[in-house]
Write a protein that holds these residues in place. Structure first.
Motif, PDB file in Angstrom:
ATOM      1  N   PRO A 104      47.958  38.571  31.983  1.00 35.64           N
ATOM      2  CA  PRO A 104      47.764  37.270  32.649  1.00 35.64           C
ATOM      3  C   PRO A 104      48.838  36.994  33.702  1.00 35.64           C
ATOM      4  O   PRO A 104      48.688  36.088  34.509  1.00 35.64           O
ATOM      5  CB  PRO A 104      47.866  36.260  31.498  1.00 35.64           C
ATOM      6  N   HIS A 105      49.885  37.790  33.681  1.00 34.86           N
ATOM      7  CA  HIS A 105      51.006  37.558  34.583  1.00 34.86           C
ATOM      8  C   HIS A 105      50.949  38.492  35.807  1.00 34.86           C
ATOM      9  O   HIS A 105      51.914  38.631  36.526  1.00 34.86           O
ATOM     10  CB  HIS A 105      52.307  37.781  33.780  1.00 34.86           C
ATOM     11  N   ARG A 106      49.829  39.142  36.000  1.00 35.19           N
ATOM     12  CA  ARG A 106      49.714  40.051  37.143  1.00 35.19           C
ATOM     13  C   ARG A 106      48.503  39.667  38.003  1.00 35.19           C
ATOM     14  O   ARG A 106      47.645  38.921  37.571  1.00 35.19           O
ATOM     15  CB  ARG A 106      49.537  41.496  36.651  1.00 35.19           C
ATOM     16  N   LYS A 107      48.428  40.240  39.162  1.00 36.95           N
ATOM     17  CA  LYS A 107      47.331  39.898  40.070  1.00 36.95           C
ATOM     18  C   LYS A 107      45.991  40.471  39.632  1.00 36.95           C
ATOM     19  O   LYS A 107      44.956  40.065  40.116  1.00 36.95           O
ATOM     20  CB  LYS A 107      47.640  40.430  41.464  1.00 36.95           C
ATOM     21  N   TYR A 124      60.029  44.694  37.082  1.00 38.52           N
ATOM     22  CA  TYR A 124      60.244  46.091  36.676  1.00 38.52           C
ATOM     23  C   TYR A 124      58.947  46.784  36.279  1.00 38.52           C
ATOM     24  O   TYR A 124      58.939  47.959  35.923  1.00 38.52           O
ATOM     25  CB  TYR A 124      61.198  46.137  35.458  1.00 38.52           C
ATOM     26  N   CYS A 125      57.836  46.057  36.329  1.00 37.73           N
ATOM     27  CA  CYS A 125      56.628  46.543  35.642  1.00 37.73           C
ATOM     28  C   CYS A 125      55.651  47.288  36.540  1.00 37.73           C
ATOM     29  O   CYS A 125      55.135  46.748  37.521  1.00 37.73           O
ATOM     30  CB  CYS A 125      55.900  45.364  35.014  1.00 37.73           C
ATOM     31  N   TYR A 126      55.431  48.513  36.196  1.00 33.31           N
ATOM     32  CA  TYR A 126      54.221  49.217  36.623  1.00 33.31           C
ATOM     33  C   TYR A 126      53.719  49.803  35.321  1.00 33.31           C
ATOM     34  O   TYR A 126      54.173  50.850  34.892  1.00 33.31           O
ATOM     35  CB  TYR A 126      54.515  50.299  37.664  1.00 33.31           C
TER      36      TYR A 126
HETATM   37  S1  SF4 Z   1      55.809  43.780  31.830  1.00 32.37           S
HETATM   38 FE1  SF4 Z   1      53.909  43.949  33.045  1.00 32.37          FE
HETATM   39  S2  SF4 Z   1      52.268  43.841  31.532  1.00 32.37           S
HETATM   40 FE2  SF4 Z   1      54.135  43.069  30.552  1.00 32.37          FE
HETATM   41  S3  SF4 Z   1      54.117  40.854  30.883  1.00 32.37           S
HETATM   42 FE3  SF4 Z   1      55.268  41.729  32.604  1.00 32.37          FE
HETATM   43  S4  SF4 Z   1      53.724  42.020  34.200  1.00 32.37           S
HETATM   44 FE4  SF4 Z   1      52.608  41.751  32.293  1.00 32.37          FE
END
Ligand code: SF4
Length: 322
Positions: free
Chosen positions: A32-35, A46-48
């Motif tokens: 929910p926190h991504r596009k 830091y997230c992929y």
């Molecule tokens: S690390 Fe990636 S998958 Fe996890 S909450 Fe953040 S954006 Fe979402």
């Protein structure tokens, strides 16, 4: 002799008379926190997420992944059992009937699967999902793995976590209404702007919350992330091997000995990792850490006798003296 680290392996050995390993399952739920779904925040810096697991090996329906994972392990001669591990992205980000249909598949494998591990965000835990997990936790092991990364709001803001520390605490309080659900917090060590004292404070917060587990990761720069850009601009330092081992030796003595350490060193798919590119393999680094801890008389919880204010003031003294 004192146990150096209360590892996840130690914990599983105490619980079961047979080996248990995680069976990774990829649901492609997104976050929910991504596009990629309804969110538009761009996600954590830091997230992929494919970098955090071997998604290549996790295609097909959940049922197929479970079957295939068990078969593969059996062919390799593994005779133990499994925890079905829903790892990538946010594994509570779906309607309850769909989630339940996946989670309840573990009942189809009573001789193979002992429980669940569910990775998710602290702000994605509605009551009906928690009560579904609580029901499963009555007769199976259930670990809820919650991303925290840092107990400092300024860091959470910088890395664009999309929630503050209080949100994490509120989630813990809600989960703790169901004492059979075990909670593991994910922490990243070495986030930009954090010093040793900041990281120790996060460890103290984990102690205070009396969580059952923690996963520690060293900061890693992954391709296709905001951190990759900052790293290229020279804004983020990363740890050398020795530095990170030194940090762990500074932090583990403050971590409660009751908290299970699921992980000490992060794992990123090699072709997605930019930095640090360490020469020593993870298992050897952990052996080295244990050796040094033994030689130096260091062990998890050495200075974490309790989680009281008194201990925190000892910690303040330590911070000043460091
Ligand atoms: S690390 Fe990636 S998958 Fe996890 S909450 Fe953040 S954006 Fe979402």
């Amino acid at each position: 002799m004192k146990r150096l680290v209360y590892s996840f392996k130690n914990f599983l050995k105490e619980k079961y008379p047979f080996p248990v390993r995680k069976l990774q399952i990829h649901t492609n739920l997104g976050c929910p926190h991504r596009k990629d779904r309804t969110g538009d925040s761009g996600g954590c810096a830091y997230c992929y997420n494919p970098g955090f697991s071997n998604v290549e090996n996790s295609s097909g329906s959940v049922e197929r992944q479970i079957r295939r994972g068990i078969d593969r392990s059996r062919k390799q001669g593994f005779e133990g059992k499994f925890l079905a591990y829903f790892q990538t992205y946010t594994n509570t980000y779906a309607d309850l009937p769909l989630l339940k249909s996946w989670w309840h598949m573990i009942y189809d494998y009573p001789d193979d699967i002992v429980g669940l591990a569910i990775g998710t965000r602290p702000d994605c835990l509605p009551p009906e999902i928690l009560s579904a997990l609580a029901e499963i936790s009555e007769n199976r092991m259930v670990w809820l793995e919650l991303g925290l990364q840092s107990a400092h709001d300024r860091t959470l803001e910088l890395i664009n976590r999309g929630h503050d520390y209080q949100c994490f605490v509120d989630a813990i309080n809600r989960v703790k209404q169901y004492p059979d659900i075990l909670i593991c917090a994910h922490i990243i060590l070495g986030l930009p702007g954090e010093d040793l004292g900041d990281m120790q404070h996060t460890i103290f917060e984990i102690n205070k919350l009396q969580l059952e587990g923690v996963k520690l990761h060293h900061l890693q720069i992954v391709k296709n992330t905001m951190f990759a850009k900052w790293y290229a601009e020279g804004k983020i330092p990363v740890f050398a091997e020795e530095e990170y081992l030194g940090l762990l030796k500074n932090l583990l003595p403050y971590l409660s000995p009751e908290i299970v350490v699921h992980r000490l060193i992060g794992d990123i798919q090699d072709d997605l990792l930019i930095a640090p590119r360490w020469k020593t393999v993870k298992s050897q680094l952990i052996q080295k850490l244990y050796r040094e801890m033994q030689e130096e008389g260091i062990y998890q919880g050495k200075y974490a006798m309790d989680t009281s204010d008194e201990n925190e003031s000892k910690f303040d003294f330590y911070k000043q003296g460091d």
